[in-house]
Design a protein around this motif. Structure first.
Motif, PDB file in Angstrom:
ATOM      1  N   LYS A  99       0.669  -0.873  -0.071  1.00  0.00           N
ATOM      2  CA  LYS A  99      -0.174   0.083  -0.200  1.00  0.00           C
ATOM      3  C   LYS A  99       0.589   1.358  -0.333  1.00  0.00           C
ATOM      4  N   ARG A 100       2.209   1.099   0.379  1.00  0.00           N
ATOM      5  CA  ARG A 100       2.776   2.430   0.778  1.00  0.00           C
ATOM      6  C   ARG A 100       3.765   2.537  -1.219  1.00  0.00           C
ATOM      7  N   MET A 101       3.137   1.709  -2.170  1.00  0.00           N
ATOM      8  CA  MET A 101       3.121   2.341  -3.088  1.00  0.00           C
ATOM      9  C   MET A 101       2.284   2.976  -4.217  1.00  0.00           C
ATOM     10  N   THR A 102       1.231   2.510  -3.971  1.00  0.00           N
ATOM     11  CA  THR A 102       0.110   3.155  -3.872  1.00  0.00           C
ATOM     12  C   THR A 102       0.248   4.770  -3.780  1.00  0.00           C
ATOM     13  N   ILE A 103      -0.472   5.529  -4.723  1.00  0.00           N
ATOM     14  CA  ILE A 103      -0.623   7.442  -4.811  1.00  0.00           C
ATOM     15  C   ILE A 103      -1.670   7.756  -4.185  1.00  0.00           C
ATOM     16  N   ASP A 104      -2.860   6.935  -4.016  1.00  0.00           N
ATOM     17  CA  ASP A 104      -3.510   7.605  -3.382  1.00  0.00           C
ATOM     18  C   ASP A 104      -3.516   7.696  -1.695  1.00  0.00           C
ATOM     19  N   VAL A 105      -4.149   8.579  -0.934  1.00  0.00           N
ATOM     20  CA  VAL A 105      -3.577   9.135   0.775  1.00  0.00           C
ATOM     21  C   VAL A 105      -5.231   9.282   0.787  1.00  0.00           C
ATOM     22  N   ILE A 106      -5.647   8.328   1.173  1.00  0.00           N
ATOM     23  CA  ILE A 106      -7.283   8.894   1.724  1.00  0.00           C
ATOM     24  C   ILE A 106      -8.182   8.474   3.551  1.00  0.00           C
ATOM     25  N   GLU A 107      -8.587   9.656   3.464  1.00  0.00           N
ATOM     26  CA  GLU A 107      -7.920   9.684   5.198  1.00  0.00           C
ATOM     27  C   GLU A 107      -9.608   8.647   5.320  1.00  0.00           C
ATOM     28  N   ALA A 195      -6.313   0.345 -13.199  1.00  0.00           N
ATOM     29  CA  ALA A 195      -6.047   1.732 -14.035  1.00  0.00           C
ATOM     30  C   ALA A 195      -5.294   2.636 -13.321  1.00  0.00           C
ATOM     31  N   ALA A 196      -4.337   3.370 -14.259  1.00  0.00           N
ATOM     32  CA  ALA A 196      -2.993   3.372 -13.563  1.00  0.00           C
ATOM     33  C   ALA A 196      -3.611   5.562 -13.164  1.00  0.00           C
ATOM     34  N   LYS A 197      -4.715   5.563 -13.720  1.00  0.00           N
ATOM     35  CA  LYS A 197      -5.495   6.342 -13.557  1.00  0.00           C
ATOM     36  C   LYS A 197      -6.589   6.526 -14.227  1.00  0.00           C
ATOM     37  N   ALA A 198      -7.350   6.672 -13.191  1.00  0.00           N
ATOM     38  CA  ALA A 198      -9.085   6.055 -13.406  1.00  0.00           C
ATOM     39  C   ALA A 198     -10.264   7.421 -12.573  1.00  0.00           C
ATOM     40  N   GLU A 199     -10.305   8.583 -13.492  1.00  0.00           N
ATOM     41  CA  GLU A 199     -12.140   9.329 -13.389  1.00  0.00           C
ATOM     42  C   GLU A 199     -12.665   8.828 -12.797  1.00  0.00           C
ATOM     43  N   ILE A 200     -13.081   8.874 -12.302  1.00  0.00           N
ATOM     44  CA  ILE A 200     -14.656   8.981 -11.100  1.00  0.00           C
ATOM     45  C   ILE A 200     -15.726  10.342 -11.462  1.00  0.00           C
ATOM     46  N   LYS A 201     -16.591   9.587 -12.178  1.00  0.00           N
ATOM     47  CA  LYS A 201     -17.722  10.627 -12.784  1.00  0.00           C
ATOM     48  C   LYS A 201     -18.745  10.441 -11.293  1.00  0.00           C
ATOM     49  N   GLU A 213     -10.516  11.635  -8.588  1.00  0.00           N
ATOM     50  CA  GLU A 213     -10.079  10.781  -9.473  1.00  0.00           C
ATOM     51  C   GLU A 213      -9.191   9.640  -8.455  1.00  0.00           C
ATOM     52  N   LEU A 214      -8.711   8.682  -8.919  1.00  0.00           N
ATOM     53  CA  LEU A 214      -8.035   6.807  -8.695  1.00  0.00           C
ATOM     54  C   LEU A 214      -6.883   7.083  -9.317  1.00  0.00           C
ATOM     55  N   HIS A 215      -5.987   6.133  -8.731  1.00  0.00           N
ATOM     56  CA  HIS A 215      -4.727   5.527  -9.462  1.00  0.00           C
ATOM     57  C   HIS A 215      -5.124   4.014  -8.772  1.00  0.00           C
ATOM     58  N   GLU A 216      -4.119   3.673  -9.241  1.00  0.00           N
ATOM     59  CA  GLU A 216      -3.771   1.514  -9.475  1.00  0.00           C
ATOM     60  C   GLU A 216      -3.014   1.129  -7.598  1.00  0.00           C
ATOM     61  N   GLY A 217      -4.764   0.278  -7.313  1.00  0.00           N
ATOM     62  CA  GLY A 217      -3.199  -0.083  -5.840  1.00  0.00           C
ATOM     63  C   GLY A 217      -4.303   0.690  -5.226  1.00  0.00           C
ATOM     64  N   THR A 218      -5.543   1.281  -4.942  1.00  0.00           N
ATOM     65  CA  THR A 218      -6.671   2.080  -3.993  1.00  0.00           C
ATOM     66  C   THR A 218      -7.879   0.775  -4.133  1.00  0.00           C
ATOM     67  N   LYS A 219      -8.569   0.165  -2.819  1.00  0.00           N
ATOM     68  CA  LYS A 219      -9.509  -0.709  -2.198  1.00  0.00           C
ATOM     69  C   LYS A 219     -10.704   0.670  -2.631  1.00  0.00           C
ATOM     70  N   VAL A 220     -11.762   0.042  -3.248  1.00  0.00           N
ATOM     71  CA  VAL A 220     -13.812   0.435  -2.429  1.00  0.00           C
ATOM     72  C   VAL A 220     -13.562  -0.472  -2.872  1.00  0.00           C
ATOM     73  N   ILE A 221     -15.390   0.364  -2.583  1.00  0.00           N
ATOM     74  CA  ILE A 221     -16.272  -0.268  -1.524  1.00  0.00           C
ATOM     75  C   ILE A 221     -17.304  -0.073  -3.283  1.00  0.00           C
ATOM     76  N   VAL A 222     -18.199  -1.365  -3.259  1.00  0.00           N
ATOM     77  CA  VAL A 222     -18.870  -1.632  -4.864  1.00  0.00           C
ATOM     78  C   VAL A 222     -20.365  -1.695  -4.494  1.00  0.00           C
ATOM     79  N   LEU A 223     -20.998  -0.554  -5.332  1.00  0.00           N
ATOM     80  CA  LEU A 223     -22.112  -0.057  -4.597  1.00  0.00           C
ATOM     81  C   LEU A 223     -23.493  -0.423  -5.503  1.00  0.00           C
ATOM     82  N   ASP A 224     -23.241  -0.239  -6.364  1.00  0.00           N
ATOM     83  CA  ASP A 224     -24.205  -1.130  -6.975  1.00  0.00           C
ATOM     84  C   ASP A 224     -23.052  -0.890  -8.733  1.00  0.00           C
ATOM     85  N   GLU A 225     -24.310  -1.690  -9.885  1.00  0.00           N
ATOM     86  CA  GLU A 225     -23.885  -1.264 -11.201  1.00  0.00           C
ATOM     87  C   GLU A 225     -24.941  -0.630 -11.859  1.00  0.00           C
TER      88      GLU A 225
END
Length: 250
Positions: A99-107, A195-201, A213-225
């Motif tokens: 996780k230290r290799m990831t770019i996104d810092v999310i509190e 994705a190296a860089k993902a645009e969140i709409k 935007e998010l970058h590779e390696g970030t963990k997310v929760i999928v709510l719907d599709e």
């Protein structure tokens, strides 16, 4: 006669199947020790493609990707390891490094008492383990009650009665924990951004506005599709839509 031959062939194939997987696993380990991580991960993935899974297999795949500096697949497979075995200490440790290799810092949002209790106690064991504990507790409670019923000693009766009550308590707690754990696993569909860089709409459309935007390696929760889009939530509570090709569910 044909049926008998078919059964024998099936049994032989079932025996040979895990032996072949074990042979491939050992081959992958040899490549890993030699530092040939590309060939090692290829062998490990060949085992996974056969429909087999284990915490050690996923852990080794993750280690290969980590050595190859591929952050997203490394985190993805460490997470898969911990999904099968939440108490895998080495996977937890290596995931922290990855996780230290990831770019996104999310509190992260502060957790409630029950969320902290669930993470530290209920989620420590898989729901099927809690279910097994519940079955054992129910059997023990039944046995203790029968012993209590047929016992003639007052002191023994008191002890067996208390032991029966305790077993029923363990049974109730185990059933609650198993149900809660199962519900949490079913509800929390998690994924890793690949994705190296993902645009969140703000809507499931390429023409909609980007909210973050998010970058590779970030963990997310999928709510719907919806169609080729997934509605996601990150640790700080932000919500948006991302194209399905840019993430991979654990």
């Amino acid at each position: 006669m044909k049926k008998l031959v078919s059964i024998i062939v099936l049994l032989l194939s079932l025996v040979a199947y895990p032996q072949e997987a074990n042979k491939l696993f050992a081959e992958g380990n040899t490549f890993y020790k030699e530092g040939n991580y590309t060939r090692a991960v290829g062998v490990y993935l060949a085992i996974e493609e056969q429909g087999l899974e284990s915490d050690d297999l996923y852990f080794n795949i993750a280690n290969c990707y980590y050595k190859m500096n591929k952050v997203a697949p490394a985190i993805y497979y460490y997470e898969k390891t911990l999904k099968l075995n939440p108490n895998y200490a080495d996977a937890k440790s290596n995931l922290a490094f990855a996780k230290r290799m990831t770019i996104d810092v999310i509190e992260e949002l502060p957790k409630t008492f029950f969320q902290r209790f669930s993470a530290s106690v209920i989620q420590k064991l898989p729901f099927d383990t809690w279910a097994i504990i519940a079955v054992i507790a129910s059997f023990l409670a039944s046995l203790l009650f029968l012993m209590y019923h047929f016992s003639s000693s007052t002191k023994r009766k008191l002890f067996l009665f208390n032991a029966t009550i305790f077993s029923v308590f363990v049974l109730a707690i185990s059933v609650f924990f198993a149900f809660n754990n199962f519900k949490t696993v079913q509800k929390n569909r998690t994924a890793i951004i690949f994705a190296a860089k993902a645009e969140i709409k703000n809507a499931p459309s390429t023409n909609s506005d980007e909210v973050f935007e998010l970058h590779e390696g970030t963990k997310v929760i999928v709510l719907d599709e919806l169609d080729n889009w997934k509605k996601i939530k990150i640790a700080d509570g932000k919500i948006g839509w991302v194209h399905s090709d840019e993430l991979k569910e654990i």
